[in-house]
Structure formats: structure tokens, C-alpha cells
Write a protein that holds these residues in place. Structure first.
Motif, PDB file in Angstrom:
ATOM      1  N   VAL A  93      30.666  32.857  26.315  1.00 34.95           N
ATOM      2  CA  VAL A  93      30.143  34.030  27.005  1.00 34.95           C
ATOM      3  C   VAL A  93      31.048  34.323  28.189  1.00 34.95           C
ATOM      4  N   CYS A  94      31.540  35.545  28.259  1.00 35.74           N
ATOM      5  CA  CYS A  94      32.456  35.953  29.330  1.00 35.74           C
ATOM      6  C   CYS A  94      31.895  37.201  30.017  1.00 35.74           C
ATOM      7  N   GLY A  95      31.488  37.039  31.266  1.00 36.79           N
ATOM      8  CA  GLY A  95      30.993  38.177  32.002  1.00 36.79           C
ATOM      9  C   GLY A  95      29.482  38.344  31.913  1.00 36.79           C
ATOM     10  N   PRO A  96      29.030  39.497  32.467  1.00 38.84           N
ATOM     11  CA  PRO A  96      29.861  40.533  33.082  1.00 38.84           C
ATOM     12  C   PRO A  96      30.574  40.017  34.342  1.00 38.84           C
ATOM     13  N   ALA A  97      31.829  40.406  34.478  1.00 38.44           N
ATOM     14  CA  ALA A  97      32.645  39.899  35.569  1.00 38.44           C
ATOM     15  C   ALA A  97      32.077  40.270  36.930  1.00 38.44           C
ATOM     16  N   THR A  98      31.331  41.366  36.987  1.00 37.69           N
ATOM     17  CA  THR A  98      30.722  41.762  38.260  1.00 37.69           C
ATOM     18  C   THR A  98      29.640  40.786  38.698  1.00 37.69           C
ATOM     19  N   GLN A  99      29.050  40.092  37.741  1.00 36.51           N
ATOM     20  CA  GLN A  99      27.993  39.117  38.037  1.00 36.51           C
ATOM     21  C   GLN A  99      28.520  37.686  38.052  1.00 36.51           C
ATOM     22  N   PHE A 100      29.461  37.396  37.149  1.00 36.25           N
ATOM     23  CA  PHE A 100      30.039  36.068  37.042  1.00 36.25           C
ATOM     24  C   PHE A 100      31.561  36.181  37.128  1.00 36.25           C
ATOM     25  N   PRO A 101      32.105  36.231  38.327  1.00 37.55           N
ATOM     26  CA  PRO A 101      33.558  36.430  38.494  1.00 37.55           C
ATOM     27  C   PRO A 101      34.352  35.254  37.947  1.00 37.55           C
ATOM     28  N   TYR A 102      35.541  35.554  37.434  1.00 37.54           N
ATOM     29  CA  TYR A 102      36.396  34.544  36.837  1.00 37.54           C
ATOM     30  C   TYR A 102      37.151  33.755  37.908  1.00 37.54           C
ATOM     31  N   ALA A 103      37.583  32.565  37.537  1.00 36.62           N
ATOM     32  CA  ALA A 103      38.315  31.705  38.457  1.00 36.62           C
ATOM     33  C   ALA A 103      39.672  32.315  38.797  1.00 36.62           C
ATOM     34  N   GLN A 104      40.095  32.178  40.026  1.00 37.81           N
ATOM     35  CA  GLN A 104      41.377  32.738  40.450  1.00 37.81           C
ATOM     36  C   GLN A 104      42.545  32.116  39.695  1.00 37.81           C
ATOM     37  N   GLU A 105      42.420  30.831  39.330  1.00 37.24           N
ATOM     38  CA  GLU A 105      43.539  30.135  38.689  1.00 37.24           C
ATOM     39  C   GLU A 105      43.580  30.321  37.176  1.00 37.24           C
ATOM     40  N   ARG A 106      42.821  31.262  36.631  1.00 36.99           N
ATOM     41  CA  ARG A 106      42.804  31.493  35.184  1.00 36.99           C
ATOM     42  C   ARG A 106      44.164  31.979  34.690  1.00 36.99           C
ATOM     43  N   ILE A 107      44.428  31.740  33.389  1.00 39.99           N
ATOM     44  CA  ILE A 107      45.701  32.177  32.812  1.00 39.99           C
ATOM     45  C   ILE A 107      45.545  33.458  31.997  1.00 39.99           C
ATOM     46  N   TYR A 108      44.330  33.955  31.839  1.00 32.59           N
ATOM     47  CA  TYR A 108      44.104  35.234  31.186  1.00 32.59           C
ATOM     48  C   TYR A 108      42.808  35.814  31.718  1.00 32.59           C
ATOM     49  N   THR A 109      42.626  37.113  31.526  1.00 32.78           N
ATOM     50  CA  THR A 109      41.392  37.781  31.936  1.00 32.78           C
ATOM     51  C   THR A 109      40.798  38.466  30.710  1.00 32.78           C
ATOM     52  N   PRO A 110      39.682  37.962  30.199  1.00 36.17           N
ATOM     53  CA  PRO A 110      39.099  38.561  29.008  1.00 36.17           C
ATOM     54  C   PRO A 110      38.284  39.801  29.354  1.00 36.17           C
ATOM     55  N   PRO A 111      38.108  40.686  28.392  1.00 34.29           N
ATOM     56  CA  PRO A 111      37.112  41.746  28.598  1.00 34.29           C
ATOM     57  C   PRO A 111      35.723  41.121  28.554  1.00 34.29           C
ATOM     58  N   ASP A 112      34.764  41.794  29.123  1.00 35.06           N
ATOM     59  CA  ASP A 112      33.402  41.270  29.084  1.00 35.06           C
ATOM     60  C   ASP A 112      32.960  41.024  27.641  1.00 35.06           C
ATOM     61  N   ALA A 113      32.435  39.830  27.419  1.00 30.58           N
ATOM     62  CA  ALA A 113      31.844  39.481  26.123  1.00 30.58           C
ATOM     63  C   ALA A 113      30.519  38.811  26.472  1.00 30.58           C
ATOM     64  N   THR A 114      29.508  39.626  26.645  1.00 29.69           N
ATOM     65  CA  THR A 114      28.269  39.179  27.277  1.00 29.69           C
ATOM     66  C   THR A 114      27.321  38.502  26.298  1.00 29.69           C
ATOM     67  N   LEU A 115      26.311  37.868  26.860  1.00 29.66           N
ATOM     68  CA  LEU A 115      25.270  37.244  26.059  1.00 29.66           C
ATOM     69  C   LEU A 115      24.632  38.249  25.118  1.00 29.66           C
ATOM     70  N   GLU A 116      24.372  39.452  25.616  1.00 29.00           N
ATOM     71  CA  GLU A 116      23.751  40.482  24.775  1.00 29.00           C
ATOM     72  C   GLU A 116      24.660  40.846  23.605  1.00 29.00           C
ATOM     73  N   ASN A 117      25.963  40.943  23.853  1.00 24.72           N
ATOM     74  CA  ASN A 117      26.918  41.207  22.769  1.00 24.72           C
ATOM     75  C   ASN A 117      26.844  40.105  21.714  1.00 24.72           C
ATOM     76  N   TYR A 118      26.810  38.877  22.193  1.00 25.97           N
ATOM     77  CA  TYR A 118      26.828  37.740  21.272  1.00 25.97           C
ATOM     78  C   TYR A 118      25.533  37.645  20.476  1.00 25.97           C
ATOM     79  N   GLN A 119      24.402  37.878  21.123  1.00 26.58           N
ATOM     80  CA  GLN A 119      23.136  37.817  20.400  1.00 26.58           C
ATOM     81  C   GLN A 119      23.054  38.892  19.323  1.00 26.58           C
TER      82      GLN A 119
END
Length: 275
Positions: free
Chosen positions: A7-33
Motif C-alpha cells: 500500500v502506497c499513499g495517499p502521500a498527503t496522509q502518509f509521506p514517503y521517506a526522504q531517502e527513498r530511491i523512487y516515488t510511486p504514484p498513490d496505490a491506496t488501500l481502497e485501490n487494492y481492495q
């Protein structure tokens, strides 16, 4: 059961780590369900993605949304001063059943595997019945079986051991993985074939790896979609096609049932399905 998704995002609610090597588009729990409903899958295991580092909040929020549907694999600091035993107990209560260690992205591999660090983590999680999930290229470790022969907890290897198909099933590291499976020390996730071969569907170069892990120990196999397929730089697979591919590679119904239902219930501490 889908045993490998993020589960990735929403980034506005769960910001990504600064040291990440990529930035995914939001792939939310609702999308996955919505995907799970489309595929007819009832249960799933959410694995902490590297873009969040040790911040498990997005994954834990998903587990909290439906404790009966989800289990989790977390990432924590190896420093016991940063993660107390009470914190581990809280993670267990939330539905976490394993820890993930990313060996692939270790900057300096000249010293080999951080085996003592891994062993210390394993000893801490052993009382909870957890496993340690390793994201590593097994072909880089020809002494894999010897290294982990007396490890304190079960090991789970993602993406068939993450050895590129060009190395073949005779590779010493992959053979070591098969040996660990035969001796009940390791599980293998039948995930991400597109990550370790050059072609597109039906990923024919990966079929020998599929057959090899089945022969080694079919009771130590689980399957996952690898949704949302982060960092894929080739043709993006459709999850329904990945389900169909498993059906082509594993045609025995009882074996498919073991991989999709019985085995993951054991590994992730789900109640058995009522017949």
C-alpha cells in the motif's frame, strides 16, 4: 490469498521517506481492495515497501481497517534501543507476522551478509512466531544454505529468490535456497517473475524456477501479486494474467489450493477456511 502486495499513499496522509530511491504514484488501500474483489481474493498480506523505510503507519492503518482480511510484514530498525519489546508486541496485536530486511539495497556489500544483525533480529521476533523475509539476490550468496542452516526463525525469500533467470536453476545460491526449503528452513514467494527475466508474459524463462521450487517442497510455497508492481521498467503485468499464469504453471488443483490457501494460513497465522 495474495501474500505480497504494497500500500502506497495517499502521500498527503502518509509521506514517503526522504531517502527513498523512487516515488510511486498513490496505490491506496481502497485501490487494492477493489482489485481483490475483482480477482475474488479474500485475504492478503501487506508488505512494507522501501519508500516508507521504517515508518509502518500506512501498512498498519490498512491492517486496522480489516483485521480478518489482512496480515502484515513490517520493517523496523535493527537497533533494539529504537524498537522495544512492547513495540513488537503492539505490532503483533496489529496483525504483523514477520519482518522484512532489504539486502538488495545495502550500499556496501563487500562485507557480505549482515548475518549477526539478522540473527539478533530473529532472536527478538522468535517468541512471537514470526519469520524474517529477505529481499536478496540469492545468486550472490553461494553459501546460502550453510549460512542459514541453524537460523532461529523461518526465512521467506521473495521473487523466487530474486536470482535473474540468466543464472539458471543450477546456480549455487539458488540451489542453496532449494536446500533450505527441503530442510524446512525457508519459504519461497512465487512472485514477480517479470522482475527476474528479460521477456514479457508468459515469462517462459522462469518456468524452470517454478518447477524447481515445487519439487523442493510444495508445502513451503506461497503466491503473491506484487501489486502495484513498483519500479517495473518493462510491460506492466495485469494481475488477472498473473493469476492465470499460476494456473498454467500449477495445474494440480490440490497443489494450487496448498499454495493459495493452506500454506499461507500456516505462515501468516490466519484461521483455516471452513469447508
Amino acid at each position: 490469498m495474495d501474500c505480497h502486495a504494497h500500500v502506497c499513499g495517499p502521500a498527503t496522509q502518509f509521506p514517503y521517506a526522504q531517502e527513498r530511491i523512487y516515488t510511486p504514484p498513490d496505490a491506496t488501500l481502497e485501490n487494492y481492495q477493489a482489485l481483490l474483489r475483482m480477482l475474488g481474493i479474500n485475504r492478503a498480506v501487506l508488505v512494507q515497501p522501501s519508500v516508507y523505510g521504517t515508518d509502518n503507519r500506512a501498512m498498519l492503518a490498512a491492517l486496522k481497517s480489516d483485521p480478518h482480511q489482512f496480515r502484515g510484514v513490517a520493517v523496523i530498525s535493527s537497533d533494539p534501543k529504537e524498537v522495544s519489546d512492547q513495540k513488537l508486541s503492539d505490532l503483533h496485536a496489529a496483525g504483523v507476522r514477520g519482518l522484512r530486511c532489504n539486502i538488495v539495497d545495502i550500499a556496501d556489500k563487500s562485507a557480505g551478509l549482515p548475518i549477526e544483525q539478522l540473527r539478533n533480529l530473529a532472536k527478538r521476533i522468535q517468541p512471537f512466531g514470526w519469520h524474517l523475509e529477505l529481499l536478496m539476490h540469492v545468486n550472490e550468496y553461494p553459501d546460502l544454505a550453510k549460512t542459514f542452516e541453524d537460523f532461529p526463525v523461518d526465512l521467506v525469500f521473495g521473487h523466487f529468490g530474486y536470482a535473474h533467470a540468466k543464472h539458471g536453476v543450477v546456480d549455487k545460491g539458488f540451489q542453496g535456497l532449494l536446500d533450505l526449503m527441503k530442510h524446512q528452513h525457508a519459504w519461497v514467494k512465487m512472485t514477480g517473475p517479470y522482475r527476474i527475466c528479460d521477456g514479457d508474459l508468459p515469462y517462459v524463462d522462469m518456468r524452470p524456477f517454478n518447477d524447481a521450487v515445487i519439487e523442493a517442497n510444495p508445502n513451503r510455497l506461497i503466491w503473491g501479486s506484487d501489486w502495484p508492481h513498483v519500479m517495473v521498467k518493462k510491460q506492466m503485468p495485469h494481475d488477472a494474467d498473473l493469476c492465470d499464469l499460476l494456473g498454467e504453471w500449477v495445474q494440480d488443483e490440490s497443489l494450487r489450493n496448498a499454495i493459495l490457501v493452506n500454506n499461507p494460513c500456516i505462515l501468516y497465522d490466519f484461521p483455516a477456511f471452513k469447508s
